[in-house]
Scaffold this active site. Structure first.
Site, PDB file in Angstrom:
ATOM      1  N   ALA A   9       0.814  -1.178   0.138  1.00  0.00           N
ATOM      2  CA  ALA A   9      -0.141  -0.108   0.018  1.00  0.00           C
ATOM      3  C   ALA A   9       0.848   1.256   0.074  1.00  0.00           C
ATOM      4  O   ALA A   9       0.551   2.352   0.269  1.00  0.00           O
ATOM      5  CB  ALA A   9      -0.686   0.076   1.266  1.00  0.00           C
ATOM      6  N   ALA A  10       1.990   1.170  -0.686  1.00  0.00           N
ATOM      7  CA  ALA A  10       2.953   2.330  -0.576  1.00  0.00           C
ATOM      8  C   ALA A  10       2.681   3.215  -1.820  1.00  0.00           C
ATOM      9  O   ALA A  10       3.079   4.384  -1.794  1.00  0.00           O
ATOM     10  CB  ALA A  10       4.263   1.926  -0.628  1.00  0.00           C
ATOM     11  N   ARG A  15      -2.813   8.833 -10.475  1.00  0.00           N
ATOM     12  CA  ARG A  15      -4.180   8.949 -11.198  1.00  0.00           C
ATOM     13  C   ARG A  15      -5.439   9.222 -10.658  1.00  0.00           C
ATOM     14  O   ARG A  15      -6.491   9.804 -11.208  1.00  0.00           O
ATOM     15  CB  ARG A  15      -4.148   7.665 -12.112  1.00  0.00           C
ATOM     16  CG  ARG A  15      -3.213   7.861 -13.530  1.00  0.00           C
ATOM     17  CD  ARG A  15      -3.576   6.831 -14.423  1.00  0.00           C
ATOM     18  NE  ARG A  15      -2.963   5.589 -14.330  1.00  0.00           N
ATOM     19  CZ  ARG A  15      -3.506   4.261 -14.489  1.00  0.00           C
ATOM     20  NH1 ARG A  15      -4.683   4.495 -15.399  1.00  0.00           N
ATOM     21  NH2 ARG A  15      -2.703   3.102 -14.242  1.00  0.00           N
ATOM     22  N   GLY A  80       9.968  -1.106  -6.663  1.00  0.00           N
ATOM     23  CA  GLY A  80       9.382  -2.147  -7.111  1.00  0.00           C
ATOM     24  C   GLY A  80       8.568  -2.997  -6.152  1.00  0.00           C
ATOM     25  O   GLY A  80       8.690  -2.885  -4.897  1.00  0.00           O
ATOM     26  N   TYR A 103      -2.718  -6.543  -2.120  1.00  0.00           N
ATOM     27  CA  TYR A 103      -2.457  -5.221  -2.731  1.00  0.00           C
ATOM     28  C   TYR A 103      -3.634  -4.357  -1.866  1.00  0.00           C
ATOM     29  O   TYR A 103      -4.876  -4.779  -2.280  1.00  0.00           O
ATOM     30  CB  TYR A 103      -2.512  -5.279  -4.241  1.00  0.00           C
ATOM     31  CG  TYR A 103      -1.358  -6.095  -4.565  1.00  0.00           C
ATOM     32  CD1 TYR A 103      -0.146  -5.524  -4.927  1.00  0.00           C
ATOM     33  CD2 TYR A 103      -1.540  -7.259  -4.838  1.00  0.00           C
ATOM     34  CE1 TYR A 103       0.996  -6.049  -5.341  1.00  0.00           C
ATOM     35  CE2 TYR A 103      -0.382  -8.231  -5.440  1.00  0.00           C
ATOM     36  CZ  TYR A 103       0.734  -7.715  -5.214  1.00  0.00           C
ATOM     37  OH  TYR A 103       1.819  -8.207  -5.811  1.00  0.00           O
ATOM     38  N   GLY A 104      -3.298  -3.349  -1.585  1.00  0.00           N
ATOM     39  CA  GLY A 104      -4.121  -2.318  -0.830  1.00  0.00           C
ATOM     40  C   GLY A 104      -5.229  -1.889  -2.074  1.00  0.00           C
ATOM     41  O   GLY A 104      -6.369  -1.187  -1.668  1.00  0.00           O
ATOM     42  N   ASP A 105      -4.843  -1.645  -3.253  1.00  0.00           N
ATOM     43  CA  ASP A 105      -5.741  -1.385  -4.402  1.00  0.00           C
ATOM     44  C   ASP A 105      -6.275  -2.368  -5.110  1.00  0.00           C
ATOM     45  O   ASP A 105      -6.846  -2.160  -6.286  1.00  0.00           O
ATOM     46  CB  ASP A 105      -4.960  -0.316  -5.271  1.00  0.00           C
ATOM     47  CG  ASP A 105      -3.776  -0.883  -5.998  1.00  0.00           C
ATOM     48  OD1 ASP A 105      -3.419  -2.098  -5.884  1.00  0.00           O
ATOM     49  OD2 ASP A 105      -3.006  -0.290  -6.736  1.00  0.00           O
ATOM     50  N   ARG A 317     -29.587   7.008  12.327  1.00  0.00           N
ATOM     51  CA  ARG A 317     -28.161   7.380  12.603  1.00  0.00           C
ATOM     52  C   ARG A 317     -27.316   6.432  13.664  1.00  0.00           C
ATOM     53  O   ARG A 317     -28.242   5.439  14.164  1.00  0.00           O
ATOM     54  CB  ARG A 317     -27.816   8.909  13.017  1.00  0.00           C
ATOM     55  CG  ARG A 317     -28.508   9.715  11.568  1.00  0.00           C
ATOM     56  CD  ARG A 317     -28.219  11.210  12.059  1.00  0.00           C
ATOM     57  NE  ARG A 317     -27.099  11.651  12.880  1.00  0.00           N
ATOM     58  CZ  ARG A 317     -26.994  12.382  13.831  1.00  0.00           C
ATOM     59  NH1 ARG A 317     -28.044  13.430  14.065  1.00  0.00           N
ATOM     60  NH2 ARG A 317     -25.830  12.717  14.135  1.00  0.00           N
ATOM     61  N   ARG A 424     -48.101  24.415  28.053  1.00  0.00           N
ATOM     62  CA  ARG A 424     -48.199  25.382  26.953  1.00  0.00           C
ATOM     63  C   ARG A 424     -49.357  26.403  27.604  1.00  0.00           C
ATOM     64  O   ARG A 424     -50.018  26.338  28.677  1.00  0.00           O
ATOM     65  CB  ARG A 424     -48.927  24.684  25.732  1.00  0.00           C
ATOM     66  CG  ARG A 424     -50.052  23.916  26.154  1.00  0.00           C
ATOM     67  CD  ARG A 424     -50.808  23.239  24.854  1.00  0.00           C
ATOM     68  NE  ARG A 424     -52.303  22.875  25.236  1.00  0.00           N
ATOM     69  CZ  ARG A 424     -52.613  21.811  24.775  1.00  0.00           C
ATOM     70  NH1 ARG A 424     -52.092  21.060  24.304  1.00  0.00           N
ATOM     71  NH2 ARG A 424     -54.083  21.609  25.043  1.00  0.00           N
TER      72      ARG A 424
HETATM   73  C1  UD1 Z   1       2.365  -5.712 -11.286  1.00  0.00           C
HETATM   74  C2  UD1 Z   1       2.992  -7.137 -11.517  1.00  0.00           C
HETATM   75  C3  UD1 Z   1       2.433  -7.685 -13.076  1.00  0.00           C
HETATM   76  C4  UD1 Z   1       0.878  -7.761 -12.558  1.00  0.00           C
HETATM   77  C5  UD1 Z   1       0.311  -6.523 -12.151  1.00  0.00           C
HETATM   78  C6  UD1 Z   1      -1.150  -6.762 -11.685  1.00  0.00           C
HETATM   79  C7  UD1 Z   1       5.215  -6.847 -10.762  1.00  0.00           C
HETATM   80  C8  UD1 Z   1       6.592  -6.635 -11.153  1.00  0.00           C
HETATM   81  N1  UD1 Z   1       4.298  -6.962 -11.574  1.00  0.00           N
HETATM   82  O1  UD1 Z   1       2.651  -4.805 -11.963  1.00  0.00           O
HETATM   83  O2  UD1 Z   1       2.896  -8.912 -13.075  1.00  0.00           O
HETATM   84  O3  UD1 Z   1       0.406  -8.240 -13.816  1.00  0.00           O
HETATM   85  O4  UD1 Z   1       1.034  -5.962 -10.926  1.00  0.00           O
HETATM   86  O5  UD1 Z   1      -1.729  -5.623 -11.272  1.00  0.00           O
HETATM   87  O6  UD1 Z   1       5.006  -7.240  -9.549  1.00  0.00           O
HETATM   88  N2  UD1 Z   1       3.827  -1.221  -4.998  1.00  0.00           N
HETATM   89  C9  UD1 Z   1       4.641  -0.779  -3.673  1.00  0.00           C
HETATM   90  N3  UD1 Z   1       5.716  -0.261  -3.893  1.00  0.00           N
HETATM   91  C10 UD1 Z   1       6.488  -0.254  -5.001  1.00  0.00           C
HETATM   92  C11 UD1 Z   1       5.620  -0.760  -6.164  1.00  0.00           C
HETATM   93  C12 UD1 Z   1       4.390  -1.032  -6.002  1.00  0.00           C
HETATM   94  O7  UD1 Z   1       3.800  -0.537  -2.845  1.00  0.00           O
HETATM   95  O8  UD1 Z   1       7.588  -0.167  -4.883  1.00  0.00           O
HETATM   96  C13 UD1 Z   1       2.388  -1.294  -4.922  1.00  0.00           C
HETATM   97  C14 UD1 Z   1       1.572  -0.528  -5.745  1.00  0.00           C
HETATM   98  O9  UD1 Z   1       1.067   0.596  -4.857  1.00  0.00           O
HETATM   99  C15 UD1 Z   1       0.505  -1.296  -6.414  1.00  0.00           C
HETATM  100  C16 UD1 Z   1       1.190  -2.687  -6.327  1.00  0.00           C
HETATM  101  O10 UD1 Z   1       2.123  -2.855  -5.200  1.00  0.00           O
HETATM  102  O11 UD1 Z   1      -0.707  -1.345  -5.418  1.00  0.00           O
HETATM  103  C17 UD1 Z   1       1.428  -2.979  -7.496  1.00  0.00           C
HETATM  104  O12 UD1 Z   1       2.526  -2.286  -8.280  1.00  0.00           O
HETATM  105  P1  UD1 Z   1       2.420  -1.701  -9.719  1.00  0.00           P
HETATM  106  O13 UD1 Z   1       3.321  -0.786  -9.854  1.00  0.00           O
HETATM  107  O14 UD1 Z   1       1.043  -1.271 -10.172  1.00  0.00           O
HETATM  108  O15 UD1 Z   1       2.512  -2.948 -10.496  1.00  0.00           O
HETATM  109  P2  UD1 Z   1       2.597  -3.282 -12.077  1.00  0.00           P
HETATM  110  O16 UD1 Z   1       3.597  -2.600 -12.892  1.00  0.00           O
HETATM  111  O17 UD1 Z   1       0.860  -3.023 -12.305  1.00  0.00           O
END
Ligand code: UD1
Ligand code: MG
Length: 451
Positions: A9-10, A15, A80, A103-105, A317, A424
């Site tokens: 989640a870094a 976007r 990475g 992955y957080g997203d 609520r 009243r």
């Molecule tokens: C990555 C995969 C790819 C896969 C895709 C699916 C790798 C090298 N590639 O690619 O094979 O098809 O996800 O979506 O793993 N993140 C960090 N720190 C970092 C880099 C990334 O926390 O240094 C987190 C990002 O916030 C994101 C996730 O890891 O949530 C994936 O990173 P992203 O850069 O989107 O990887 P992709 O290039 O999409």
């Protein structure tokens, strides 16, 4: 075998065009990160490490609000996915079991899918990767598999040959391996690739050079949906709602116009509940069997018991608790209040910080005046009490059992059991005065017209 999860989640999520870290944007009332945390909870992960980067303090504090046992690790520079996972090594130093990287997203991966990965790994594989057959493989990493289902390598799109790019079996990013093995493989990963990043995906090839086998399992593409923009976020919300509506109906809830009902991530609904059109649930709602939620109602942080009826146009609520058979009608707001069994608050009322006895009847327009500008005060209403229309209950105040208030009263003192509280001005009738006044006014108007 015990299991841990690491949630990446870094990322900044540029976007999203947001001042808030991407993983904190909400789907169905919870940050998308929390959806991933719930998947981890669904496989009873003993430890969960969230790797934070952009907005680290905020991400950590929001995560802790939902689960105070989560651990965090910080990734200073986003070098990475492999580098990101490495940051969790210290937090999992003493951990012996399997670890799954989430992955957080990517909020929709299901616990059943994670369990299937663990089961696959238990067959004796070093690394198990979650893949999916992509409708549009685009820029995903490609899974290179053998005919007998083994995984040979993951090739990033940028590094893939034309033939490899034709493969539609894609990497979701979710990976499972023994924790000790994973960190030892990551130590050997280099950034010698097109992006100059440390790829998590390289652990597959490295495991194979150590004589281990790897495997991939496939899940539905919908589970791997990643969110990078507000458009993705809106699509994820819709996807969540479609699933939640389906689940509700499959579990015995009637949704008259399913597409117009919006659930929260944690809404719990019993059998034979009827939900009319245009109802919105915020977080923390539970509804028992046979209740009816009528059109255009908004509920959050509340509990609705059996046979209760809410709405149309009601607002419940946080802290609203309706007992069996209670009724809350149109244009009524309830906050931090218990509505007793069979009690009725049917029209145009605000009931806050109150305790309303069984079978009490709260007349139209009743207001609990609970706030003096500094403190909140409590209103207590006894069993079978009858509150006349347009009563102002100036809290703190207690209306006894079987007591009444006269319509239009401003009640500032307790009303004992069985008493009538009347607060009243006394009415006086002036014979003929209405007609005399009108005649005078009409004569004045006629004089003005004549000029
Ligand atoms: C990555 C995969 C790819 C896969 C895709 C699916 C790798 C090298 N590639 O690619 O094979 O098809 O996800 O979506 O793993 N993140 C960090 N720190 C970092 C880099 C990334 O926390 O240094 C987190 C990002 O916030 C994101 C996730 O890891 O949530 C994936 O990173 P992203 O850069 O989107 O990887 P992709 O290039 O999409
Ligand atoms: Mg990505």
């Amino acid at each position: 075998m015990s299991v841990a999860t690491i949630i990446l989640a870094a990322g900044m999520g540029s976007r999203m065009k947001s001042d808030m870290p991407k993983v904190l944007h909400q789907i169905a009332g919870a940050p998308m990160l929390v959806h991933a945390m719930r998947a981890a909870a669904g496989i009873e992960a003993q430890k969960t490490v969230i790797v934070t980067g952009h907005g680290a303090d905020l991400v950590a504090s929001v995560a802790a609000e939902y689960d105070e046992t989560v651990l965090t690790a910080h990734q200073d520079a986003q070098n990475g996915t492999g580098h990101a996972v490495q940051q969790a090594a210290d937090a999992l130093q003493d951990f012996e079991g399997d670890v799954i990287v989430l992955y957080g997203d990517t909020p929709f991966v299901q616990p059943e899918t994670l369990q299937a990965m663990l089961d696959k790994k238990a067959e004796g594989h070093g690394v198990v990767v979650l893949g999916f057959h992509a409708a549009d493989p685009a820029k995903y990493g490609r899974l290179i598999t053998t005919d007998d289902g083994r995984l040979e390598a993951i090739v990033e799109y940028k590094d893939a040959s034309t033939a490899q790019r034709d493969i539609d079996f894609c990497n979701s990013g979710v990976i499972c391996a023994n924790a000790k093995l994973l960190f030892s493989l990551l130590d050997a990963v280099t950034n010698d690739n097109t992006s100059g990043e440390y790829y998590l995906t390289d652990v597959v090839g490295l495991a194979r050079t150590r004589g281990l086998t790897c495997a991939a399992i496939a899940c539905d593409e919908a589970e791997t949906m990643g969110i990078n923009s507000r458009v993705d976020l809106a699509a994820a919300e819709v996807a969540f709602q479609i699933m939640a509506r389906q689940d509700a109906m499959e579990n015995g809830t009637t949704l008259i116009a399913a597409q117009t009902v919006w659930f929260a991530y944690d809404t719990v609904i019993g059998r034979d509940v009827i939900i009319e059109p245009n109802v919105v649930f915020g977080p923390g709602v539970t509804i028992e069997n046979n209740a009816t939620i009528r059109a255009f109602s908004h509920l959050e942080g509340c509990h609705v018991s059996k046979d209760a009826i809410v709405g149309p146009y009601a607002r419940l609520r946080p802290g609203a608790e309706l007992a069996n058979g209670a009724k809350v009608g149109n244009f009524v707001e309830i906050k931090a209040a218990q509505i007793g069994e069979g009690a009725k608050v049917n029209h145009l009322s605000y009931i806050g910080d109150a305790d309303i006895g069984a079978e009490a009847n709260i007349g139209a327009g009743t207001i609990t005046c609970n706030y003096d500008g500094v403190f909140k005060h409590k209103t207590e209403i006894g069993t079978r009490a009858f509150i006349g229309s347009n009563t102002m209950l100036v809290a703190p105040v207690r209306i006894g059992d079987d007591a009444m208030t006269a319509s239009g009263s401003v009640i500032t003192k307790d009303v004992p059991d069985t008493a009538l509280g009347l607060g009243r001005a006394r009415q006086e009738n002036k014979p003929g005065l209405a007609l005399r006044m009108m005649n005078k006014l009409r004569a004045a108007k006629a004089a003005v017209k004549k000029g």
